[in-house]
Design a protein around this motif. Structure first.
Motif, mmCIF file in Angstrom:
data_model
loop_
_atom_site.group_PDB
_atom_site.id
_atom_site.type_symbol
_atom_site.label_atom_id
_atom_site.label_comp_id
_atom_site.label_asym_id
_atom_site.label_seq_id
_atom_site.Cartn_x
_atom_site.Cartn_y
_atom_site.Cartn_z
ATOM 1 N N VAL A 28 31.259 37.016 43.273
ATOM 2 C CA VAL A 28 32.592 36.421 43.161
ATOM 3 C C VAL A 28 32.504 34.899 43.100
ATOM 4 O O VAL A 28 33.156 34.268 42.269
ATOM 5 C CB VAL A 28 33.488 36.890 44.334
ATOM 6 N N ILE A 29 31.676 34.312 43.955
ATOM 7 C CA ILE A 29 31.550 32.848 43.954
ATOM 8 C C ILE A 29 30.919 32.370 42.649
ATOM 9 O O ILE A 29 31.351 31.365 42.072
ATOM 10 C CB ILE A 29 30.757 32.381 45.191
ATOM 11 N N THR A 30 29.923 33.083 42.150
ATOM 12 C CA THR A 30 29.319 32.733 40.862
ATOM 13 C C THR A 30 30.343 32.822 39.746
ATOM 14 O O THR A 30 30.425 31.931 38.887
ATOM 15 C CB THR A 30 28.128 33.665 40.564
ATOM 16 N N GLY A 45 40.439 25.797 46.036
ATOM 17 C CA GLY A 45 41.362 26.650 46.775
ATOM 18 C C GLY A 45 40.844 28.071 46.929
ATOM 19 O O GLY A 45 40.907 28.648 48.031
ATOM 20 N N TRP A 46 40.352 28.636 45.833
ATOM 21 C CA TRP A 46 39.795 29.988 45.904
ATOM 22 C C TRP A 46 38.609 30.024 46.869
ATOM 23 O O TRP A 46 38.474 30.939 47.676
ATOM 24 C CB TRP A 46 39.354 30.477 44.525
ATOM 25 N N LEU A 47 37.716 29.036 46.774
ATOM 26 C CA LEU A 47 36.542 29.022 47.631
ATOM 27 C C LEU A 47 36.939 28.891 49.100
ATOM 28 O O LEU A 47 36.389 29.585 49.965
ATOM 29 C CB LEU A 47 35.611 27.875 47.229
ATOM 30 N N LEU A 48 37.904 28.044 49.383
ATOM 31 C CA LEU A 48 38.383 27.886 50.755
ATOM 32 C C LEU A 48 38.985 29.198 51.271
ATOM 33 O O LEU A 48 38.719 29.608 52.401
ATOM 34 C CB LEU A 48 39.418 26.761 50.816
ATOM 35 N N PHE A 49 39.756 29.854 50.425
ATOM 36 C CA PHE A 49 40.360 31.141 50.788
ATOM 37 C C PHE A 49 39.283 32.188 51.053
ATOM 38 O O PHE A 49 39.372 32.958 52.016
ATOM 39 C CB PHE A 49 41.300 31.594 49.673
ATOM 40 N N ILE A 50 38.227 32.196 50.226
ATOM 41 C CA ILE A 50 37.144 33.174 50.398
ATOM 42 C C ILE A 50 36.324 32.864 51.646
ATOM 43 O O ILE A 50 35.890 33.774 52.353
ATOM 44 C CB ILE A 50 36.263 33.205 49.129
ATOM 45 N N VAL A 51 36.126 31.591 51.951
ATOM 46 C CA VAL A 51 35.320 31.224 53.123
ATOM 47 C C VAL A 51 36.091 31.472 54.415
ATOM 48 O O VAL A 51 35.527 31.973 55.397
ATOM 49 C CB VAL A 51 34.866 29.744 53.021
ATOM 50 N N ILE A 52 37.381 31.148 54.447
ATOM 51 C CA ILE A 52 38.158 31.317 55.671
ATOM 52 C C ILE A 52 38.487 32.784 55.945
ATOM 53 O O ILE A 52 38.363 33.262 57.068
ATOM 54 C CB ILE A 52 39.445 30.460 55.610
ATOM 55 N N PHE A 53 38.912 33.492 54.898
ATOM 56 C CA PHE A 53 39.245 34.912 55.028
ATOM 57 C C PHE A 53 38.380 35.704 54.046
ATOM 58 O O PHE A 53 38.848 36.083 52.969
ATOM 59 C CB PHE A 53 40.724 35.164 54.711
ATOM 60 N N ALA A 55 37.045 38.836 53.660
ATOM 61 C CA ALA A 55 37.421 40.159 53.148
ATOM 62 C C ALA A 55 38.686 40.075 52.304
ATOM 63 O O ALA A 55 38.737 40.580 51.175
ATOM 64 C CB ALA A 55 37.606 41.134 54.313
ATOM 65 N N ILE A 56 39.714 39.434 52.839
ATOM 66 C CA ILE A 56 40.976 39.319 52.105
ATOM 67 C C ILE A 56 40.786 38.461 50.854
ATOM 68 O O ILE A 56 41.303 38.780 49.785
ATOM 69 C CB ILE A 56 42.070 38.733 53.012
ATOM 70 N N GLY A 57 40.019 37.381 50.975
ATOM 71 C CA GLY A 57 39.795 36.488 49.840
ATOM 72 C C GLY A 57 39.073 37.162 48.696
ATOM 73 O O GLY A 57 39.472 37.046 47.534
ATOM 74 N N VAL A 58 37.998 37.886 49.006
ATOM 75 C CA VAL A 58 37.233 38.567 47.957
ATOM 76 C C VAL A 58 38.068 39.673 47.326
ATOM 77 O O VAL A 58 38.098 39.817 46.099
ATOM 78 C CB VAL A 58 35.902 39.116 48.518
#
Length: 127
Positions: A28-30, A45-53, A55-58
């Motif tokens: 996902v990050i790639t 924004g997406w990366l911050l969302f994925i790092v903080i949350f 499971a929900i972010g991915v």
């Protein structure tokens, strides 16, 4: 010390799921950073969302941008293939100086060109 078979299977399944999760996270990050249609702030924004949350972010990323992940990956692979093909074509066209000099020497030895013509062509190749 006993370790029952079912605990081994549960441990193996947990390990498999952890590896699968890490693979999915990197995929996902790639894809996020490979994407050309998302700007810098969108990627942040997406990366911050994925790092903080995580499971929900991915899962949200897969739901929103997942259908086009394969298209972006295929486009990147096609772009890389074109670059490799262009590099091969460019490299194959460049004559090697040693090959050119040996051809010139053969022409001179067969009498097709004179010594003066050989020297001029040799200087041209070496310069």
């Amino acid at each position: 010390m006993q370790y029952p078979l079912w605990q081994i299977l549960v441990t193996m399944a947990a390990l498999f799921l952890c590896i699968l999760w890490i693979f999915l996270l990197f995929k996902v990050i790639t894809d996020l950073f490979r994407s050309q249609d998302v700007g810098g702030w969108g990627k942040a924004g997406w990366l911050l969302f994925i790092v903080i949350f995580p499971a929900i972010g991915v899962l949200t990323y897969l739901g929103v941008r997942g259908p086009s992940m394969a298209e972006r990956e295929m486009a990147a692979a096609a772009r890389q293939e074109r670059e490799v093909q262009e590099y091969v074509r460019t490299t194959a066209r460049i004559p090697n100086q040693a090959d050119e000099l040996s051809k010139l020497a053969q022409l001179r030895d067969h009498g097709d060109i004179s010594e003066a013509e050989y020297q001029r062509a040799k200087e041209k190749i070496l310069s």
